[in-house]
Scaffold this active site. Structure first.
Site: not given
Ligand code: ATP
Ligand code: MG
Length: 484
Positions: A56, A130, A54
């Protein structure tokens, strides 16, 4: 750490690989005078040459400002307010820059339970993310990459490293521990030592996480193509038993281990074939050994009683107990719970020697029959006594599969027809609008002139008709020798 900026010519991210919906959202925010960046998994995955799950976006616009810009958006979240901009089935998540603030509400364990303090600085936002590899920003203004925490270095070296003090960051949000293992499993990376060290020690903090959030996290761990690796990592750091309570007797036993390894391998395979993995099957697999034992224990308990309950009653009772325990950790929605129960009942039915011949067809017609067959096929790998049942039901499975393929083709065809109709309606109305817009608008004086001309024509037409009628009447009267 110093900021590293890569100009467009120095990195590989092209707009061709960014979804049209994400680009539209970025441009609209930028055109409204806000800063807008792609950030997180999408930047990370694009840099690794993978298709992002996705997209963001991070912005300095506050959630209400974002919401006002997009009629197709909604504000969600309590812990963190986020805006979802919805384009058909695609959702673009837009988050406002955050900052460290005293307003954040923390629990006794240091966990942040609510934090909606918005910032204006991208540096603060990066600090709150994170892992270093998740804090690389793609700027839509000049297509450059901004890396505040050495994420690009870690990405090239295959390292997952948490930003800031590991203990503090895990305490603030224990889900970060599961995320670390998920990214390790998904990307095949290593954990930095300091990021890895607190895991087993702080794992019990995961019990403080809401069961609704945990349900989502467990799905992400096991249903998206890297389930087997997630399982191995969770086991290694003693986190698996926290996610599936009451399974301690089974986790680590060779039979349970082989069963799960095999099941997760085949569900990862499904993802490769672009088939969807469903949570009801996942939970049925994880809960199976426990439910089987509960049913067995209940049978033994009721054995000597004069009115022994039916197997179906015992299965229902076992499901209820196992699902209630599981609910304390992962809030499985009621529809999925119902499917899990139906599936487990079906598994018992298709391995029941006392199943009546008259029931066979109706069992094979049930919606979850194919899943039940998959389940016994998995079990047959480790329980030879199940093999005859697999052989018996194979033919019914093939038929059910054929029915499914046909029904799916029909559904897809109908969907396509509906989409075509909608498209043609849309293009018709667009054409009509264009035609209308092309017609020259008339001034008031022109409209008045046209009206008078039309009235005169109408009036003169009537007069002509009247005279013709009179002439005809006169001629007729004359012919009949009537009075003039
Ligand atoms: P994917 O979508 O591939 O599972 P992602 O890294 O994009 O991985 P998301 O849950 O979509 O994960 O979160 C988007 C972004 O938001 C992360 O890459 C990170 O920068 C931030 N993020 C998400 N969850 C947390 C958290 N619990 N603590 C700190 N930052 C977070
Ligand atoms: Mg994501």
């Amino acid at each position: 750490m110093a900021l590293l900026t890569l100009e467009r010519s120095q990195h590989s991210i092209s707009r061709k690989n960014i979804s049209a919906a994400a680009l539209r959202t970025l441009y609209r925010l930028r055109d409204a005078g806000f800063k807008a960046y792609l950030v997180g998994g999408c930047v990370r995955d694009l840099l690794l040459g993978k298709a992002p799950k996705d997209f963001d976006i991070s912005t300095n616009a506050r959630p209400d400002q974002v919401h006002r810009l997009f009629t197709n958006s909604r504000i969600i979240g309590r812990r963190f307010k986020i805006v979802h901009v919805v384009y058909g089935s695609e959702i673009i998540e837009v988050t406002t820059f955050r900052t460290d603030s005293d307003d954040a509400v923390q629990s006794r364990d240091g966990m942040i339970v609510r934090d909606n303090s918005y910032g204006t600085s991208i540096e603060d936002d990066a600090q709150r993310r994170d892992f270093t590899i998740n804090a690389i920003y793609y700027d839509i203004d000049n297509f450059s990459l901004l890396d505040f925490h050495g994420g690009l270095y870690d990405l090239t070296h295959g390292v997952i490293d948490i930003i800031g003090d590991p203990d503090k960051r895990y305490q603030e949000d224990p889900v970060r521990m599961i995320r670390a293992l998920r990214f390790k499993a998904k990307l095949g990376f290593k954990l930095a030592k300091r990021t890895e060290e607190p895991l087993s020690r702080l794992a019990p903090l995961l019990l403080n996480i809401s069961n609704a959030r945990m349900f989502d996290e467990v799905n992400k761990l096991f249903l998206t193509g890297h389930g087997l690796q997630s399982y191995r990592e969770l086991k290694r750091y003693n986190i698996l038993q926290l996610l599936f309570p009451g399974q301690e007797d089974f986790i680590g036993t060779p039979k349970f281990d082989s069963f799960l390894e095999y099941a997760l391998t085949s569900s990862d395979q499904r993802t490769l074939l672009q088939k969807r993995n469903k949570p009801h099957f996942l939970y049925t697999v994880f809960l199976w050994p426990k439910i089987e034992k509960l049913v067995y224990d209940l049978k033994v308990r009721y054995q000597s009683s004069p009115k022994a309950p039916s197997t179906s009653y015992l299965v229902e009772e076992a499901c209820l107990r196992a699902l209630t325990a599981q609910h304390s950790v992962t809030a499985i929605p009621a529809v999925i719970t119902a499917d899990i129960k139906r599936l487990i009942h079906l598994v018992y039915q298709i391995t029941d020697d006392e199943l009546q011949a008259s029931q066979i067809e109706s069992v094979a017609q049930q919606g979850l029959f194919r899943a039940a067959f998959d389940m016994i096929k998995l079990r047959a790998q480790f329980e030879p006594e199940i093999i005859p049942y697999v052989k018996f039901w194979q033919h019914y499975y093939d038929e059910a599969q054929e029915r499914f393929v046909k029904a799916k083709a029909l559904k897809d065809e109908r969907l396509k027809q509906r989409q075509d109709r909608r498209k043609s309606r849309r293009s018709k109305s667009k054409r009509r609008k264009e035609e209308k817009a092309q017609a020259l608008p008339l001034s008031k004086a022109q409209q008045a002139d046209l009206l008078t001309a039309a009235q005169e024509e109408f009036g003169s037409d009537n007069a002509k008709e009247r005279q013709e009628r009179l002439a005809r009447a006169r001629a007729w009267r004359a012919a009949m020798n009537l009075e003039p």
